[in-house]
Design a protein around this motif. Structure first.
Motif, PDB file in Angstrom:
ATOM      1  N   TYR A   1      45.192  39.257  32.693  1.00 50.99           N
ATOM      2  CA  TYR A   1      45.347  40.271  33.722  1.00 50.99           C
ATOM      3  C   TYR A   1      44.120  41.184  33.700  1.00 50.99           C
TER       4      TYR A   1
ATOM      5  N   LEU B   1      46.971  50.358  30.112  1.00 48.37           N
ATOM      6  CA  LEU B   1      47.798  50.472  31.307  1.00 48.37           C
ATOM      7  C   LEU B   1      46.955  50.900  32.498  1.00 48.37           C
TER       8      LEU B   1
ATOM      9  N   PHE C   1      47.203  49.041  39.552  1.00 53.50           N
ATOM     10  CA  PHE C   1      48.228  48.597  38.624  1.00 53.50           C
ATOM     11  C   PHE C   1      48.992  49.769  38.006  1.00 53.50           C
TER      12      PHE C   1
ATOM     13  N   ASP D   1      51.137  48.507  35.416  1.00 49.66           N
ATOM     14  CA  ASP D   1      51.684  47.739  34.298  1.00 49.66           C
ATOM     15  C   ASP D   1      51.210  48.307  32.966  1.00 49.66           C
TER      16      ASP D   1
ATOM     17  N   TRP E   1      50.650  47.302  28.785  1.00 46.55           N
ATOM     18  CA  TRP E   1      50.500  46.220  27.817  1.00 46.55           C
ATOM     19  C   TRP E   1      50.317  46.799  26.418  1.00 46.55           C
TER      20      TRP E   1
ATOM     21  N   GLN F   1      53.929  42.603  27.328  1.00 46.51           N
ATOM     22  CA  GLN F   1      54.076  43.494  28.476  1.00 46.51           C
ATOM     23  C   GLN F   1      55.321  44.352  28.345  1.00 46.51           C
TER      24      GLN F   1
ATOM     25  N   ASN G   1      56.696  48.516  33.725  1.00 44.97           N
ATOM     26  CA  ASN G   1      55.686  49.333  34.387  1.00 44.97           C
ATOM     27  C   ASN G   1      55.977  50.822  34.216  1.00 44.97           C
TER      28      ASN G   1
ATOM     29  N   LYS H   1      50.840  53.861  40.920  1.00 43.10           N
ATOM     30  CA  LYS H   1      49.841  52.897  40.461  1.00 43.10           C
ATOM     31  C   LYS H   1      48.466  53.495  40.711  1.00 43.10           C
TER      32      LYS H   1
END
Length: 370
Positions: A159, A176, A185, A187, A189, A200, A203, A208
């Motif tokens: 990613y 992130l 993003f 998300d 990690w 992961q 979120n 974002k």
């Protein structure tokens, strides 16, 4: 006459001292930026940084005067004095010193850095300003060497991104947000250095974004500011939602929204919150102050490069404006904390790049000659 003059002088001096008391200071005098050793590399911005022990490391980046060349140099900064220097480190008493280059064929910018224990990490970013990367590397300060680690992803799919943010904790770190030049993003990690594996997490619940500032304080991560092309909790392209993150909580239970950094409340506490929102800013934390632990953001951009500096009080969830950054307005600077001392270095503005480094003293009156 002599007695009268002495009395008048005493009264004038008392009035002068009173007028310059901390409580009556304008925000422009509320804190002092002090010049430190000039960054030893070429002037640049959009570098990555991490702190290991009593030293900060600043690497990669971009000089706008050579736009087709991204940097892969790494420099260690140690403020003077350096207490308890471990065996194997340099005996240099402070300042900047060049270390082993970032171990890729090309340099990069807009990467993210973090540290876990005695190691530092840099990864993601972009080599050409457009194409995102997912690779990460570990730096050993004692051996002055780099080694590759797992790329950002689940082991099957990577990613890639640039302009991400990171939290560093005792035994793991989180990367992130960010962008791949098309998508933004939210998300999250988590990196496990023992297993050399990313996993992961759910979120983040906020906007974002890319180009956010993060701090860690007492085991809790904080994410603030950032760039988003529109949508919820955005003014123009700057995010105003503010979040804290407890990594020990499962799922999304660790996220909590704090007070906005813009005037969105009918109460009066945020009426002066006119220029906190921004992106590509820099920040640091200074603990152990007489007024409590505080965090700071400065520089960055909200359409134009900024010097505005704000202090965040962890105890009250409130912000206070402080003396603007003393150097030129810029974005893409790096901020770091070494032993409860906060520093800002490098940065760019248009075709200008900077190599200054300054330390902030939040409870001193501004002195233009420092």
């Amino acid at each position: 006459m002599k007695r009268i003059n002495t009395l008048l002088f005493s009264l004038m001096l008392l009035g002068l001292l009173f007028s310059c008391s901390k409580a009556s200071l304008s925000y422009t005098q509320n804190g002092n930026w002090v010049s430190r050793a000039i960054f030893a590399g070429v002037p640049m911005g959009y570098g990555a940084s991490f702190v290991v022990g009593d030293s900060a490391y600043v690497g990669t980046g971009f000089n706008p005067n050579t736009p087709n060349t991204k940097l892969k140099t790494l420099f260690r900064y140690a403020p003077d004095p350096i207490p308890n220097t471990p065996t194997g480190y340099d005996s240099v008493p402070g300042g900047w010193k060049q270390k082993a280059d970032f171990p890729t064929a090309k340099g990069r910018m807009k990467a993210v850095g973090f540290s876990i224990g005695k190691y530092g990490y840099i990864g993601s970013g972009t080599e050409d300003g457009v194409t995102p990367l997912a690779d990460f590397y570990k730096y050993d300060p004692v051996a002055n060497s780099w080694s590759p680690i797992a790329s950002l992803g689940d082991g099957t799919t990577n990613y890639p991104r640039f302009d991400a943010a990171a939290f560093s904790f005792d035994n793991s770190a989180f990367v992130l947000t960010g962008t791949d030049a098309q998508n933004f993003f939210g998300d999250v990690w988590q990196y496990d250095p023992v297993a050399d594996q990313w996993s992961q997490r759910p979120n983040m619940p906020g906007t974002k974004r890319s180009q956010a500032v993060t701090w860690v304080h007492n085991g809790i991560g904080y994410l603030v500011t950032g760039y988003a092309p529109g949508g919820q909790w955005v003014i123009g392209t700057a995010c105003y939602d503010f979040w804290k993150f407890d990594p020990t909580q499962p799922g999304n239970a660790g996220w909590r929204r704090l007070r906005d950094i813009y005037n969105t409340n009918s109460a009066t506490y945020d009426d002066s919150y006119t220029n906190i929102i921004r992106y590509h800013a820099a920040g640091f934390v200074i603990n152990g102050q007489s007024t409590g632990d505080k965090a700071y953001i400065t520089t960055g951009s909200n359409g134009t490069a900024s010097v505005y500096t704000w202090e965040y009080d962890f105890a009250t969830d409130l912000w206070t404006e402080k003396t603007p950054y003393e150097g030129a307005a810029r974005e893409g600077a790096v901020g770091f904390t070494i032993g409860n001392r906060g520093f800002i270095a490098t940065g760019v503005s248009g075709s200008a790049a900077y190599d200054d480094c300054r330390e902030f003293f939040p409870n001193q009156i501004y002195n233009q000659y420092d």
